[in-house]
Write a protein that holds these residues in place. Structure first.
Motif, PDB file in Angstrom:
ATOM      1  N   TYR A 186       0.838  -1.214   0.000  1.00 20.19           N
ATOM      2  CA  TYR A 186       0.000   0.000   0.000  1.00 20.19           C
ATOM      3  C   TYR A 186       0.869   1.260   0.000  1.00 20.19           C
ATOM      4  O   TYR A 186       0.699   2.163  -0.822  1.00 20.19           O
ATOM      5  CB  TYR A 186      -0.914  -0.036   1.226  1.00 20.19           C
ATOM      6  N   ILE A 203      -0.238  10.479   5.051  1.00 21.77           N
ATOM      7  CA  ILE A 203      -1.235   9.611   4.436  1.00 21.77           C
ATOM      8  C   ILE A 203      -1.846   8.744   5.547  1.00 21.77           C
ATOM      9  O   ILE A 203      -1.104   8.137   6.310  1.00 21.77           O
ATOM     10  CB  ILE A 203      -0.553   8.683   3.403  1.00 21.77           C
ATOM     11  N   PRO A 204      -3.179   8.699   5.638  1.00 22.39           N
ATOM     12  CA  PRO A 204      -3.773   7.855   6.669  1.00 22.39           C
ATOM     13  C   PRO A 204      -3.641   6.377   6.303  1.00 22.39           C
ATOM     14  O   PRO A 204      -3.452   6.031   5.141  1.00 22.39           O
ATOM     15  CB  PRO A 204      -5.248   8.273   6.642  1.00 22.39           C
ATOM     16  N   GLY A 205      -3.746   5.535   7.305  1.00 27.06           N
ATOM     17  CA  GLY A 205      -3.676   4.095   7.059  1.00 27.06           C
ATOM     18  C   GLY A 205      -4.489   3.348   8.087  1.00 27.06           C
ATOM     19  O   GLY A 205      -5.082   3.943   8.994  1.00 27.06           O
ATOM     20  N   LYS A 206      -4.508   2.043   7.925  1.00 25.29           N
ATOM     21  CA  LYS A 206      -5.289   1.198   8.820  1.00 25.29           C
ATOM     22  C   LYS A 206      -4.735   1.185  10.238  1.00 25.29           C
ATOM     23  O   LYS A 206      -3.529   1.290  10.447  1.00 25.29           O
ATOM     24  CB  LYS A 206      -5.246  -0.238   8.305  1.00 25.29           C
ATOM     25  N   LEU A 207      -5.638   0.969  11.186  1.00 24.70           N
ATOM     26  CA  LEU A 207      -5.239   0.859  12.590  1.00 24.70           C
ATOM     27  C   LEU A 207      -4.351  -0.345  12.837  1.00 24.70           C
ATOM     28  O   LEU A 207      -3.479  -0.316  13.688  1.00 24.70           O
ATOM     29  CB  LEU A 207      -6.486   0.704  13.466  1.00 24.70           C
ATOM     30  N   ASN A 219      -0.583   7.981  11.233  1.00 23.82           N
ATOM     31  CA  ASN A 219      -1.832   8.298  11.935  1.00 23.82           C
ATOM     32  C   ASN A 219      -1.551   9.214  13.126  1.00 23.82           C
ATOM     33  O   ASN A 219      -2.311  10.148  13.398  1.00 23.82           O
ATOM     34  CB  ASN A 219      -2.536   7.017  12.385  1.00 23.82           C
ATOM     35  N   ASP A 220      -0.449   8.953  13.814  1.00 26.71           N
ATOM     36  CA  ASP A 220      -0.058   9.804  14.936  1.00 26.71           C
ATOM     37  C   ASP A 220       0.241  11.232  14.476  1.00 26.71           C
ATOM     38  O   ASP A 220      -0.149  12.196  15.142  1.00 26.71           O
ATOM     39  CB  ASP A 220       1.193   9.216  15.590  1.00 26.71           C
ATOM     40  N   ILE A 239      -1.040  12.780  12.032  1.00 24.93           N
ATOM     41  CA  ILE A 239      -2.309  13.443  11.731  1.00 24.93           C
ATOM     42  C   ILE A 239      -2.977  13.895  13.021  1.00 24.93           C
ATOM     43  O   ILE A 239      -3.456  15.026  13.126  1.00 24.93           O
ATOM     44  CB  ILE A 239      -3.230  12.505  10.921  1.00 24.93           C
ATOM     45  N   LYS A 240      -2.963  13.014  14.027  1.00 25.08           N
ATOM     46  CA  LYS A 240      -3.546  13.415  15.318  1.00 25.08           C
ATOM     47  C   LYS A 240      -2.833  14.625  15.888  1.00 25.08           C
ATOM     48  O   LYS A 240      -3.428  15.438  16.578  1.00 25.08           O
ATOM     49  CB  LYS A 240      -3.426  12.260  16.316  1.00 25.08           C
ATOM     50  N   MET A 266      -3.812  15.753   6.943  1.00 27.36           N
ATOM     51  CA  MET A 266      -4.112  14.461   6.344  1.00 27.36           C
ATOM     52  C   MET A 266      -4.486  14.705   4.887  1.00 27.36           C
ATOM     53  O   MET A 266      -5.345  15.537   4.601  1.00 27.36           O
ATOM     54  CB  MET A 266      -5.271  13.804   7.065  1.00 27.36           C
ATOM     55  N   VAL A 267      -3.838  13.999   3.989  1.00 29.30           N
ATOM     56  CA  VAL A 267      -4.147  14.174   2.568  1.00 29.30           C
ATOM     57  C   VAL A 267      -4.436  12.831   1.923  1.00 29.30           C
ATOM     58  O   VAL A 267      -3.893  11.805   2.317  1.00 29.30           O
ATOM     59  CB  VAL A 267      -2.997  14.873   1.808  1.00 29.30           C
ATOM     60  N   THR A 268      -5.332  12.860   0.960  1.00 28.28           N
ATOM     61  CA  THR A 268      -5.638  11.648   0.206  1.00 28.28           C
ATOM     62  C   THR A 268      -5.386  11.865  -1.292  1.00 28.28           C
ATOM     63  O   THR A 268      -5.632  10.958  -2.071  1.00 28.28           O
ATOM     64  CB  THR A 268      -7.092  11.201   0.440  1.00 28.28           C
TER      65      THR A 268
END
Lengths: 365, 365
Positions: free
Chosen positions: A126, A254-258, A267-268, A270-271, A276-278
């Motif tokens: 991914y 880039i976000p991803g699965k947990l 993810n961290d 972004i928090k 966050m960009v897609t």
């Protein structure tokens, strides 16, 4: 001792922070001049610690600068200093710019339109695919893709930029005599041919762990924004992101699965406030201000005028004339969305067809 | 016509917005009283449109309310009105609370400590597993899990809460005579036995598309926060999130991959300001304020005092005495992190062992 020799020696004492070296250069008025005073003065006027002064004095006495210069020449590596006109403009702005850059390839004025694409060495399928997509898209916008030539995300980003025929810059965490990882020697050559490979480290420096955070500040420093594609919580890419933020660069993730370790770091981020960009367009939209201001200030002179426009560029170009027009009006009249319009304006600036004037206004050049 | 009958008829004219019904009830002083005036007065004093007044008059004349009440009784469905003391407190606070709720099971005072867990019907394995994990964790905090009993995420959330022995509430988008989806009839029975199944719709209402957004406002309205686990860009879960935000509920979303259609909606929510969360504890931390304030205001009386404390509850309890202590001090002295401490304080409140006083302070009860 000439200035270049002095710079190389100053740089060879690699454990002295470059912010201190910068202060020495400022205090004494030049590189040569630093070595015209006694080590004692480095401590007093230059505010080095005694330990640092000792190390610098040692470098002066023991570092074989002429051999370093000869070996660099033989390897086709140029040694650039802060005094050189083509020293990267973005890098000049950081708190602790390198005083010397070893360079294979060329640095171009348009490299200030650069985005860093970084991430885990142990990337997932991914992550690699996202890195490729974004880097290719940045390349299509005419941006230079900067990364660290590490395994995984970095390599994918460089390759995508090369495949798109765009400029890409790799920053090494070792000297040029120890290209790392070894499987990237070929990639290194390709990057040097259509962009640049840079290192701050003396030629025989090994790829030691402590070099990488030092290197990472150059990756972010060269760029207007830093995109972290994938990162575990211990990934060096998070260091690049932090340094980028400290340097005033926009940070994107880039976000991803947990359940994916390689997305825990992104993810961290972004928090903790990273954008966050897609899509690559979102990065461009966020950077449009920074990119366009620069484009207005000093348009790259290297690009020849009169380059033909693409159909889409033409669509935007026709709404412009010699009265300044605001970007919002340009978007409205050309029916282009802001990200695309900003990308096209950038390309048009690079083609010397458009000029920006203050207040996000544009005129036909 | 008694009040219950009047409420059921008011509710049966289902296309009249409940905010208008609320205004009628207020204007005329009660449900029975609404039908003591002429339809003309509904338009003038009650501010119904002529169309609405016509529909309400039609419902009064044609809706077979006694049969509805009989059938409800036979099916074990209680018809609750806004006047009932156990009408859900959170739902009272919204702009357009249902005037009638059809209920199987029981509503408990502690159901105000509720979180909605919603998402796509066509969920991925990832989404289902995250829904289960979060719902189970919420259940372990003593929270009630609210959802819509749809396929996918909703079903996973209800089941996880049931498996944890916790309370869960399902809100239907149809009447009780048309449980949808049919494969969830068993689940519906299980939820009713250890929580509640609710519907605003008359018994024979079909699961029509237009019912679901109407239903969604109840899912969010019952809850202190709304967690969207997975959602495509057209998912009804995004409507629940939007309605939740309008109702002042905290909205949470789980990040996902760029290439996953089922994460496009959740990633979008995050870009638009929803809290991105990667653990149930983060949700609890964000909601702690809302949860604790409520706990302080009116402790659930149904729970017997003297319930034994767990080891962890004990660890927190021993730092409390009859002097108010701020939650920060409690965390410090018990060496518990804020999320865990908030969860334990909530449990201790439910066990009537702790009482909150204004200013996020707590005393041993």
């Amino acid at each position: 001792m000439n200035d270049l020799q002095a710079y190389v020696i100053l740089n060879a004492a690699i454990t002295i922070p470059k912010s201190r070296v910068g202060r020495l250069l400022e205090m004494f008025g030049g590189a040569k001049e630093v070595f015209a005073v006694r080590p004692h003065d480095w401590v007093g006027a230059g505010r080095l610690t005694h330990q640092m002064a000792k190390r610098l004095d040692e470098a002066r006495r023991t570092f074989r600068v002429d051999e370093e210069l000869r070996r660099a020449e033989r390897a086709g590596v140029r040694i650039m200093t802060r005094d050189d006109a083509d020293y990267p403009q973005n890098l000049r702005e950081i708190f602790d710019p390198p005083c010397v850059l070893y360079v294979k390839g060329t640095l171009e004025p348009e490299d200030k339109f650069a985005v860093a694409v970084v991430g885990s060495r142990g990337a997932s399928y991914y992550g690699l695919s996202v890195a490729r997509d974004f880097a290719a898209r940045f390349a299509s916008f005419g941006l230079t893709v900067v990364s660290g030539m590490a395994r995984g995300i970095d390599t994918a980003a460089h390759r995508a930029a090369l495949d798109a025929g765009a400029r890409t810059i790799a920053v090494l965490g070792s000297g040029f005599e120890n290209i790392y990882p070894v499987e990237n020697r070929d990639l290194c050559g390709q990057i040097a041919r259509s962009g640049a490979v840079l290192s701050e480290f003396p030629l025989d420096t090994a790829p030691l762990a402590q070099n990488f955070p030092v290197r990472n500040r150059i990756v972010s420093g060269l760029s207007k924004g830093v995109l972290v594609v994938e990162a575990s919580l211990r990934s060096g890419a998070l260091i690049t992101a932090r340094l980028g933020a400290e340097q005033g660069r926009e940070v994107f993730a880039i976000p991803g699965k947990l359940s994916c370790e390689t997305s825990d770091g992104t993810n961290d981020l972004i928090k903790n406030g990273a954008h966050m960009v897609t899509s690559a367009e979102e990065v461009l939209r966020e950077l449009a201000g920074a990119l366009c201001v620069d484009a207005g200030r000093s348009r790259p002179a290297a690009r020849p005028a009169g380059v033909p426009l693409t159909e889409e560029e033409e669509r935007l170009f026709v709404v412009l004339n010699d009265e300044p027009k605001h970007i919002d009006a340009i978007c409205r009249e050309s029916a282009l969305d802001p990200a695309r319009a900003a990308a096209l304006l950038l390309q048009l600036e690079l083609k010397a067809a458009v000029r920006q004037v203050p207040g996000r206004m544009f005129i036909a050049a």
